[in-house]
Write a protein that holds these residues in place. Structure first.
Motif, short mmCIF file in Angstrom:
data_model
loop_
_atom_site.label_atom_id
_atom_site.label_comp_id
_atom_site.label_asym_id
_atom_site.label_seq_id
_atom_site.Cartn_x
_atom_site.Cartn_y
_atom_site.Cartn_z
N MET A 199 -10.94 5.57 -3.38
CA MET A 199 -9.79 5.15 -4.18
C MET A 199 -9.41 3.31 -4.65
O MET A 199 -11.16 2.69 -4.52
CB MET A 199 -8.78 4.92 -3.22
CG MET A 199 -7.63 5.04 -3.35
SD MET A 199 -6.06 5.13 -2.44
CE MET A 199 -5.63 3.31 -2.16
N SER A 200 -9.67 3.91 -6.64
CA SER A 200 -9.49 2.65 -7.44
C SER A 200 -7.73 2.32 -6.91
O SER A 200 -7.38 2.91 -7.59
CB SER A 200 -10.68 3.06 -8.64
OG SER A 200 -11.95 2.97 -8.27
N VAL A 201 -8.09 0.96 -7.33
CA VAL A 201 -6.93 0.51 -7.62
C VAL A 201 -7.10 -0.94 -9.06
O VAL A 201 -8.08 -1.24 -8.27
CB VAL A 201 -5.73 0.18 -6.66
CG1 VAL A 201 -5.22 1.09 -5.66
CG2 VAL A 201 -7.12 -1.33 -5.91
N GLY A 202 -6.05 -1.46 -9.42
CA GLY A 202 -6.01 -2.30 -10.42
C GLY A 202 -6.04 -3.94 -9.62
O GLY A 202 -6.32 -4.16 -8.50
N TYR A 203 -6.49 -4.95 -9.71
CA TYR A 203 -6.71 -6.36 -9.36
C TYR A 203 -5.64 -6.53 -9.46
O TYR A 203 -5.89 -7.76 -8.33
CB TYR A 203 -7.82 -6.99 -10.45
CG TYR A 203 -6.67 -7.80 -11.53
CD1 TYR A 203 -6.23 -9.19 -11.53
CD2 TYR A 203 -6.38 -6.76 -13.00
CE1 TYR A 203 -5.44 -10.23 -12.86
CE2 TYR A 203 -6.09 -7.77 -13.79
CZ TYR A 203 -5.43 -8.90 -13.66
OH TYR A 203 -4.10 -9.81 -14.72
N THR A 204 -4.75 -6.67 -9.93
CA THR A 204 -3.10 -7.27 -9.10
C THR A 204 -2.60 -6.46 -7.99
O THR A 204 -1.57 -6.96 -7.06
CB THR A 204 -1.92 -6.76 -10.38
OG1 THR A 204 -1.77 -5.39 -10.81
CG2 THR A 204 -2.97 -7.73 -11.32
N VAL A 205 -3.09 -5.45 -7.61
CA VAL A 205 -2.94 -5.07 -6.20
C VAL A 205 -3.43 -4.96 -4.62
O VAL A 205 -4.18 -5.29 -4.89
CB VAL A 205 -3.22 -2.84 -6.48
CG1 VAL A 205 -2.64 -2.64 -4.91
CG2 VAL A 205 -2.42 -2.37 -7.29
N GLU A 206 -2.18 -5.95 -4.90
CA GLU A 206 -2.69 -6.79 -3.03
C GLU A 206 -3.33 -6.24 -2.40
O GLU A 206 -3.61 -6.43 -0.93
CB GLU A 206 -2.17 -8.09 -3.18
CG GLU A 206 -1.87 -8.64 -4.23
CD GLU A 206 -1.04 -10.13 -4.42
OE1 GLU A 206 -0.78 -10.16 -3.58
OE2 GLU A 206 -1.58 -11.11 -5.03
N GLY A 231 -12.68 -7.46 -6.95
CA GLY A 231 -13.60 -7.07 -7.99
C GLY A 231 -14.76 -7.03 -5.80
O GLY A 231 -15.95 -6.91 -5.99
N THR A 232 -13.73 -6.69 -5.34
CA THR A 232 -14.41 -6.55 -3.53
C THR A 232 -13.97 -5.35 -3.08
O THR A 232 -12.91 -4.43 -3.82
CB THR A 232 -14.39 -7.51 -2.82
OG1 THR A 232 -12.72 -7.39 -2.55
CG2 THR A 232 -14.55 -8.74 -2.70
N SER A 256 -11.50 0.34 -3.93
CA SER A 256 -12.24 -0.81 -4.42
C SER A 256 -11.00 -1.57 -5.78
O SER A 256 -9.95 -0.93 -6.33
CB SER A 256 -13.19 -0.08 -5.71
OG SER A 256 -14.02 0.58 -4.97
N ARG A 257 -11.06 -2.60 -5.71
CA ARG A 257 -10.13 -3.39 -6.60
C ARG A 257 -10.81 -4.24 -7.00
O ARG A 257 -11.59 -4.49 -7.39
CB ARG A 257 -9.44 -4.74 -5.44
CG ARG A 257 -8.58 -5.60 -6.28
CD ARG A 257 -7.73 -6.32 -5.46
NE ARG A 257 -6.57 -7.50 -5.79
CZ ARG A 257 -6.38 -8.61 -5.25
NH1 ARG A 257 -6.49 -8.60 -4.11
NH2 ARG A 257 -5.49 -8.56 -5.27
N ALA A 258 -10.36 -3.68 -8.62
CA ALA A 258 -10.79 -4.30 -9.95
C ALA A 258 -11.13 -5.50 -9.91
O ALA A 258 -10.26 -6.31 -9.12
CB ALA A 258 -10.01 -3.74 -10.83
N GLU A 259 -12.29 -5.83 -10.29
CA GLU A 259 -12.89 -7.39 -10.99
C GLU A 259 -11.13 -7.60 -11.79
O GLU A 259 -10.47 -7.67 -12.65
CB GLU A 259 -13.37 -7.55 -12.00
CG GLU A 259 -15.02 -6.86 -10.79
CD GLU A 259 -15.84 -7.87 -11.09
OE1 GLU A 259 -16.22 -8.55 -12.84
OE2 GLU A 259 -17.43 -7.94 -10.33
#
Length: 376
Positions: A199-206, A231-232, A256-259
């Motif tokens: 699953m992929s999410v944006g970098y602002t999603v914590e 990015g990790t 996967s959290r975006a860079e």
């Protein structure tokens, strides 16, 4: 026939009925039967209770016969109250119906008064019993008083106990029926037979959360919801335990959290990492912030005398007491008076005084000029 005679005739007809009602209501039975529960599950105990009523001519001896369905019930024991003394009742528990004989202790000179629950026959519902009603037959006869006189007591009754259907055995299946993320989408789509997802999410999603439901009464436990840095990848594990606690399976979602974009690096509010210097004015050895070069040049343009204090404050050769002062000060040297400049700035009242003095000097110079100017 007169009305009075008619009323008397009707009263005579009703009198036997009226007299019989209280006599019947006042009759107390020698014995009654009851069960402690109307339904029971397999393995539970059921008690057939013998209850004695308080009657004038109490029973000194009697016989009990208890019949039951051996396919549904098994006899366990008898329980007696303190009114039934030890050695006064003998039971043949091997037979069906069970046969018990009670004879009171004759040493007391009278039969003890019996009342309430005096005897209980305890049964257990068999494990293989069929669901539905089963009957227990209770019969008391051969009742006599202390004088060995046979009493006209013969009481028989069938009591019913309902055997409950067996409970379903807890399932040994460990599987999810649903796994839905509240934000994001599983790849591939969820299936109970698939145990690995991405699953992929944006970098602002914590953090991410899931709605998870187990099959057949099982339980689900998700190990975490917070994500690693942008990015990790963060593995999130949903552990499913079967209802009978014998099996476990795990569903893993790799999030996967975006860079973080390069343009947002300057907006970061994260604290500096080890070895990096925090942004802001540089500090001197004495802990004071150095002034930017542009501001230093502007102060220098205002005159060497006015800002001599600031120059002395920045000079490490000054005494220690001056370097650690909250605000440096200096002597401007106008005449015999000392004017202190606090914080490298000219006080407002000093500006006013200088302006007034300048106006006075300008007025004096103007008046002298007008006096010495030759007339035309």
């Amino acid at each position: 026939m007169k009305k009075q005679d008619l009323r008397a005739f009707l009263l005579l007809l009703l009198l036997p009925v009226i007299l019989r009602i209280p006599a019947h209501a006042a009759t107390v039975p020698y014995f009654t039967y009851s069960v402690d529960k109307s339904s029971a599950a397999r393995g539970e105990l059921v008690k057939l209770q013998i209850n004695a009523g308080q009657v004038p001519d109490t029973a000194a001896g009697f016989r009990m016969r208890i019949g039951y369905h051996a396919e549904a019930l098994s006899f366990v024991r008898t329980e007696t109250s303190s009114q039934i003394k030890s050695g006064t009742m003998v039971t043949n528990s091997v037979s069906n119906p069970i046969c018990s004989v009670y004879v009171c202790n004759v040493d007391q000179g009278a039969a003890p008064q019996l009342s309430g629950n005096i005897i209980s026959f305890v049964f257990q519902v068999r494990d293989g019993a069929s669901s539905g009603d089963t009957a227990i037959n209770a019969h008391i006869d051969e009742v006599c008083n202390y004088a060995a006189k046979q009493l006209d007591v013969d009481i028989e009754e069938n009591l019913t106990v309902s055997i409950e259907p067996p409970e379903e055995e807890p399932s040994d299946e460990a599987a999810l029926s649903r796994l839905d993320p509240y934000n994001g989408e599983l790849v591939p789509g969820f299936s109970p037979d698939v145990y690995q997802y991405r699953m992929s999410v944006g970098y602002t999603v914590e953090s991410v959360e899931f709605y998870a439901r187990a099959e057949e009464g099982g339980t689900v436990k998700i190990n975490r919801k917070s994500l690693f840095k942008p990015g990790t990848d963060t593995p999130i594990v949903a552990t499913v335990t079967s209802a009978d606690k014998t099996n476990q399976v795990q569903y893993v979602v790799l999030v996967s959290r975006a860079e973080k974009p390069a343009g947002s690096a300057g907006l970061s509010s994260d604290p500096p990492r080890s070895g990096e210097k925090a942004s802001g004015p540089e500090k001197t050895d004495a802990g004071k912030a150095q002034l930017p070069e542009k501001e230093t040049e502007e102060m220098a343009a205002q005159g060497e005398d006015d800002f001599s204090a600031a120059a002395e404050a920045e000079n490490p050769a000054q005494p220690q007491a001056v370097q650690t002062a909250a605000q440096p000060y200096a002597n401007t040297g106008y005449g015999g008076r000392n004017i202190y400049i606090i914080g490298n700035q000219m006080p407002v009242y000093v500006n006013g005084m200088l302006t007034a003095a300048l106006c006075i000097l300008l007025g004096i110079a103007l008046s002298l000029y007008l006096k010495i100017k030759p007339r035309e």
